[in-house]
Design a protein around this motif. Structure first.
Motif, PDB file in Angstrom:
ATOM      1  N   ASN A 143       1.212  -1.269   0.021  1.00 55.17           N
ATOM      2  CA  ASN A 143       0.532   0.639  -0.010  1.00 55.17           C
ATOM      3  C   ASN A 143       0.719   1.499   0.101  1.00 55.17           C
ATOM      4  OD1 ASN A 143      -1.479   1.782   0.719  1.00 55.17           O
ATOM      5  ND2 ASN A 143      -3.120   0.905   2.116  1.00 55.17           N
ATOM      6  N   PRO A 144       1.389   1.663  -0.985  1.00 55.06           N
ATOM      7  CA  PRO A 144       2.214   3.172  -1.152  1.00 55.06           C
ATOM      8  C   PRO A 144       1.369   4.369  -0.688  1.00 55.06           C
ATOM      9  CG  PRO A 144       1.713   1.980  -3.428  1.00 55.06           C
ATOM     10  CD  PRO A 144       0.822   1.065  -2.610  1.00 55.06           C
ATOM     11  N   ALA A 145       0.086   4.541  -0.185  1.00 53.92           N
ATOM     12  CA  ALA A 145      -0.815   5.646   0.173  1.00 53.92           C
ATOM     13  C   ALA A 145      -0.042   5.335   1.998  1.00 53.92           C
ATOM     14  CB  ALA A 145      -2.178   5.903   0.617  1.00 53.92           C
ATOM     15  N   LEU A 146       0.495   4.395   2.773  1.00 60.37           N
ATOM     16  CA  LEU A 146       0.636   3.934   3.600  1.00 60.37           C
ATOM     17  C   LEU A 146       2.282   4.035   3.730  1.00 60.37           C
ATOM     18  CD1 LEU A 146       0.428   2.904   6.569  1.00 60.37           C
ATOM     19  CD2 LEU A 146       0.568   0.681   5.594  1.00 60.37           C
ATOM     20  N   GLY A 147       2.898   4.163   2.413  1.00 59.14           N
ATOM     21  CA  GLY A 147       4.439   3.859   2.803  1.00 59.14           C
ATOM     22  C   GLY A 147       4.994   5.525   2.863  1.00 59.14           C
ATOM     23  N   ARG A 148       3.724   6.711   2.568  1.00 64.22           N
ATOM     24  CA  ARG A 148       3.657   7.793   1.972  1.00 64.22           C
ATOM     25  C   ARG A 148       3.575   8.570   3.356  1.00 64.22           C
ATOM     26  NH1 ARG A 148       1.650   6.830  -3.224  1.00 64.22           N
ATOM     27  NH2 ARG A 148      -0.555   7.692  -2.323  1.00 64.22           N
ATOM     28  N   MET A 149       2.953   7.600   4.307  1.00 62.17           N
ATOM     29  CA  MET A 149       2.894   8.055   5.608  1.00 62.17           C
ATOM     30  C   MET A 149       4.376   8.120   6.888  1.00 62.17           C
ATOM     31  SD  MET A 149      -0.941   7.123   6.544  1.00 62.17           S
ATOM     32  CE  MET A 149      -2.701   6.349   5.188  1.00 62.17           C
ATOM     33  N   GLY A 150       5.048   7.916   5.906  1.00 63.98           N
ATOM     34  CA  GLY A 150       6.260   7.157   6.902  1.00 63.98           C
ATOM     35  C   GLY A 150       6.229   6.109   7.323  1.00 63.98           C
ATOM     36  N   PRO A 151       7.330   5.724   8.084  1.00 63.99           N
ATOM     37  CA  PRO A 151       8.187   4.199   7.860  1.00 63.99           C
ATOM     38  C   PRO A 151       7.469   4.210   9.327  1.00 63.99           C
ATOM     39  CG  PRO A 151       9.960   5.394   7.720  1.00 63.99           C
ATOM     40  CD  PRO A 151       8.779   6.269   7.910  1.00 63.99           C
ATOM     41  N   SER A 152       6.852   5.212  10.792  1.00 58.24           N
ATOM     42  CA  SER A 152       6.384   4.241  11.901  1.00 58.24           C
ATOM     43  C   SER A 152       4.825   3.937  11.481  1.00 58.24           C
ATOM     44  CB  SER A 152       5.382   5.840  12.391  1.00 58.24           C
ATOM     45  OG  SER A 152       5.357   6.686  12.280  1.00 58.24           O
ATOM     46  N   HIS A 153       4.187   4.817  10.130  1.00 56.54           N
ATOM     47  CA  HIS A 153       2.789   3.656  10.460  1.00 56.54           C
ATOM     48  C   HIS A 153       2.588   2.175   9.164  1.00 56.54           C
ATOM     49  CE1 HIS A 153       2.265   8.245  10.135  1.00 56.54           C
ATOM     50  NE2 HIS A 153       1.434   8.310  11.061  1.00 56.54           N
ATOM     51  N   THR A 156       3.761   0.285  11.766  1.00 55.20           N
ATOM     52  CA  THR A 156       2.960  -0.247  13.459  1.00 55.20           C
ATOM     53  C   THR A 156       1.388  -1.191  12.430  1.00 55.20           C
ATOM     54  OG1 THR A 156       2.454   2.213  14.168  1.00 55.20           O
ATOM     55  CG2 THR A 156       0.162   0.845  14.273  1.00 55.20           C
ATOM     56  N   TYR A 157       1.746  -1.144  11.129  1.00 61.82           N
ATOM     57  CA  TYR A 157       0.582  -1.834  10.342  1.00 61.82           C
ATOM     58  C   TYR A 157       1.468  -3.875  10.004  1.00 61.82           C
ATOM     59  CZ  TYR A 157      -3.233   1.278   9.916  1.00 61.82           C
ATOM     60  OH  TYR A 157      -3.858   1.952   9.625  1.00 61.82           O
ATOM     61  N   THR A 158       2.639  -3.228  10.186  1.00 66.16           N
ATOM     62  CA  THR A 158       3.534  -4.540   9.971  1.00 66.16           C
ATOM     63  C   THR A 158       3.686  -5.767  11.501  1.00 66.16           C
ATOM     64  OG1 THR A 158       5.043  -3.574   8.934  1.00 66.16           O
ATOM     65  CG2 THR A 158       5.627  -5.780   9.980  1.00 66.16           C
ATOM     66  N   LEU A 159       3.389  -4.625  12.349  1.00 64.05           N
ATOM     67  CA  LEU A 159       3.488  -5.022  13.828  1.00 64.05           C
ATOM     68  C   LEU A 159       2.164  -6.236  14.321  1.00 64.05           C
ATOM     69  CD1 LEU A 159       5.558  -2.787  16.266  1.00 64.05           C
ATOM     70  CD2 LEU A 159       6.229  -4.731  15.447  1.00 64.05           C
ATOM     71  N   LEU A 160       0.571  -5.259  13.294  1.00 59.06           N
ATOM     72  CA  LEU A 160      -0.520  -5.706  13.825  1.00 59.06           C
ATOM     73  C   LEU A 160      -0.561  -7.465  12.773  1.00 59.06           C
ATOM     74  CD1 LEU A 160      -2.488  -3.177  12.692  1.00 59.06           C
ATOM     75  CD2 LEU A 160      -2.365  -4.445  15.134  1.00 59.06           C
ATOM     76  N   LEU A 161       0.439  -7.107  11.893  1.00 58.94           N
ATOM     77  CA  LEU A 161       0.790  -8.394  10.774  1.00 58.94           C
ATOM     78  C   LEU A 161       0.943  -9.635  11.877  1.00 58.94           C
ATOM     79  CD1 LEU A 161       0.160 -10.420   8.211  1.00 58.94           C
ATOM     80  CD2 LEU A 161       2.328  -9.332   7.885  1.00 58.94           C
ATOM     81  N   PHE A 162       2.337  -9.524  12.686  1.00 59.25           N
ATOM     82  CA  PHE A 162       3.023  -9.802  13.523  1.00 59.25           C
ATOM     83  C   PHE A 162       2.031 -10.850  14.704  1.00 59.25           C
ATOM     84  CE2 PHE A 162       6.803  -8.602  10.862  1.00 59.25           C
ATOM     85  CZ  PHE A 162       7.357 -10.011  11.355  1.00 59.25           C
ATOM     86  N   GLY A 163       1.077 -10.011  15.748  1.00 58.56           N
ATOM     87  CA  GLY A 163       0.476  -9.684  16.540  1.00 58.56           C
ATOM     88  C   GLY A 163      -0.417 -10.819  16.091  1.00 58.56           C
ATOM     89  N   LEU A 164      -1.018 -11.182  14.785  1.00 56.76           N
ATOM     90  CA  LEU A 164      -2.093 -11.821  13.651  1.00 56.76           C
ATOM     91  C   LEU A 164      -1.561 -13.342  13.502  1.00 56.76           C
ATOM     92  CD1 LEU A 164      -5.327 -12.126  13.348  1.00 56.76           C
ATOM     93  CD2 LEU A 164      -3.484 -11.260  10.352  1.00 56.76           C
ATOM     94  N   LEU A 192      -4.456  -8.036   4.096  1.00 60.26           N
ATOM     95  CA  LEU A 192      -4.494  -7.438   2.389  1.00 60.26           C
ATOM     96  C   LEU A 192      -6.149  -6.275   2.597  1.00 60.26           C
ATOM     97  CD1 LEU A 192      -2.895  -7.218  -0.232  1.00 60.26           C
ATOM     98  CD2 LEU A 192      -4.246  -8.732  -1.244  1.00 60.26           C
ATOM     99  N   ASP A 193      -6.732  -7.154   2.713  1.00 60.56           N
ATOM    100  CA  ASP A 193      -8.156  -6.338   2.404  1.00 60.56           C
ATOM    101  C   ASP A 193      -7.784  -5.193   2.936  1.00 60.56           C
ATOM    102  OD1 ASP A 193      -8.756  -8.343   0.831  1.00 60.56           O
ATOM    103  OD2 ASP A 193     -10.783  -8.931   1.833  1.00 60.56           O
ATOM    104  N   GLY A 194      -7.796  -5.913   4.746  1.00 62.65           N
ATOM    105  CA  GLY A 194      -7.356  -4.310   5.823  1.00 62.65           C
ATOM    106  C   GLY A 194      -6.494  -3.339   5.547  1.00 62.65           C
ATOM    107  N   LEU A 195      -5.565  -3.928   5.139  1.00 56.21           N
ATOM    108  CA  LEU A 195      -4.158  -3.025   4.470  1.00 56.21           C
ATOM    109  C   LEU A 195      -4.702  -2.099   3.600  1.00 56.21           C
ATOM    110  CD1 LEU A 195      -1.517  -2.276   4.898  1.00 56.21           C
ATOM    111  CD2 LEU A 195      -1.184  -3.847   3.701  1.00 56.21           C
ATOM    112  N   ALA A 196      -5.919  -2.413   2.471  1.00 58.98           N
ATOM    113  CA  ALA A 196      -5.510  -1.833   1.324  1.00 58.98           C
ATOM    114  C   ALA A 196      -6.551  -0.346   1.239  1.00 58.98           C
ATOM    115  CB  ALA A 196      -6.878  -2.521  -0.544  1.00 58.98           C
ATOM    116  N   SER A 197      -7.606  -0.462   3.331  1.00 60.97           N
ATOM    117  CA  SER A 197      -8.490   0.995   3.219  1.00 60.97           C
ATOM    118  C   SER A 197      -7.363   1.120   3.773  1.00 60.97           C
ATOM    119  CB  SER A 197      -9.654  -0.102   4.151  1.00 60.97           C
ATOM    120  OG  SER A 197      -8.630  -0.371   4.910  1.00 60.97           O
ATOM    121  N   VAL A 198      -6.780   1.335   4.359  1.00 56.93           N
ATOM    122  CA  VAL A 198      -5.798   2.520   4.865  1.00 56.93           C
ATOM    123  C   VAL A 198      -4.917   3.878   3.774  1.00 56.93           C
ATOM    124  CG1 VAL A 198      -3.958   3.101   6.132  1.00 56.93           C
ATOM    125  CG2 VAL A 198      -4.728   0.796   6.187  1.00 56.93           C
TER     126      VAL A 198
END
Length: 208
Positions: A143-153, A156-164, A192-198
């Motif tokens: 999700n390039p839009a998420l990438g443009r928000m900066g590394p911390s963003h 965060t979603y990567t850690l959510l994936l690891f938690g899952l 993926l579906d949740g990430l696409a909405s970010v």
């Protein structure tokens, strides 16, 4: 003159780590003694000390090997020439397959980390951070839009994936109605579906 190692040194060492991982996962690291590990391996305590001088060294090797194996596998997936979504799917599938094959080691990695001495925690933690960084790069590509928000963003979603992924391993059994690949598909599509909405207006808000 240095001592020559036996041809089966690595096999025996790995057997000790495998046996110890099962014991640590079942009884907890604090409740297991070196004699318990030796007995589980069908070895003497003196033979065990030939491979590991302290119980904490056994714990350290179990954790280091496991997280290092994940890092190497993740780097191989991230480096593939396929689209980001496909690589993400391969990463999730890889993780679930490896986790079902090493359940005891995953349990130890999740719950016994606190028993490592500070120096060894630092080593394992450094490998884990490199793993998170590699996967975070992939998440930002999905999700390039998420990438443009900066590394911390995207971190965060990567850690959510690891938690899952990690929480699934607590209850999931590959002998149930969903096999490892089917479970990986379910996790992949859910994330993926949740990430696409970010980043879309009126949908999921970015953290922070």
């Amino acid at each position: 003159m240095s001592r020559v190692r036996a041809d089966d040194y690595q096999d025996k060492r790995q057997g000790i780590l495998d046996a110890a991982a099962v014991l640590f996962a079942q009884a907890g690291y604090a409740n297991v003694k070196m004699m318990d590990i030796a007995r589980s391996c069908g070895a003497s305590k003196s033979m065990l000390y030939h491979y590991f001088s302290k119980k904490e060294d056994v714990l350290f090797e179990i954790m280091k090997e496991q997280v290092q194996s994940y890092l190497e596998a993740a780097e191989a997936v991230v480096a593939l020439p396929s689209p980001p979504e496909q690589r993400l799917r391969e990463f999730v599938t890889m993780w679930i397959r490896k986790a079902t094959q090493a359940r005891a080691r995953i349990t130890v990695l999740m719950y016994e980390y606190k028993f490592l001495p500070k120096r060894q925690r630092s080593v394992v933690g450094d490998v884990a951070r490199r793993l998170i960084d590699r996967v975070s790069e992939l998440v930002a590509q999905v999700n390039p839009a998420l990438g443009r928000m900066g590394p911390s963003h995207h971190r965060t979603y990567t850690l959510l994936l690891f938690g899952l992924l990690n929480w699934t391993e607590v209850w999931y059994r590959s002998t149930g109605p969903l096999g490892p690949d089917e479970m990986a598909d379910a996790i992949y599509h859910l994330f993926l579906d949740g990430l696409a909405s970010v980043g879309r207006a009126g949908t999921v808000r970015s953290p922070g």
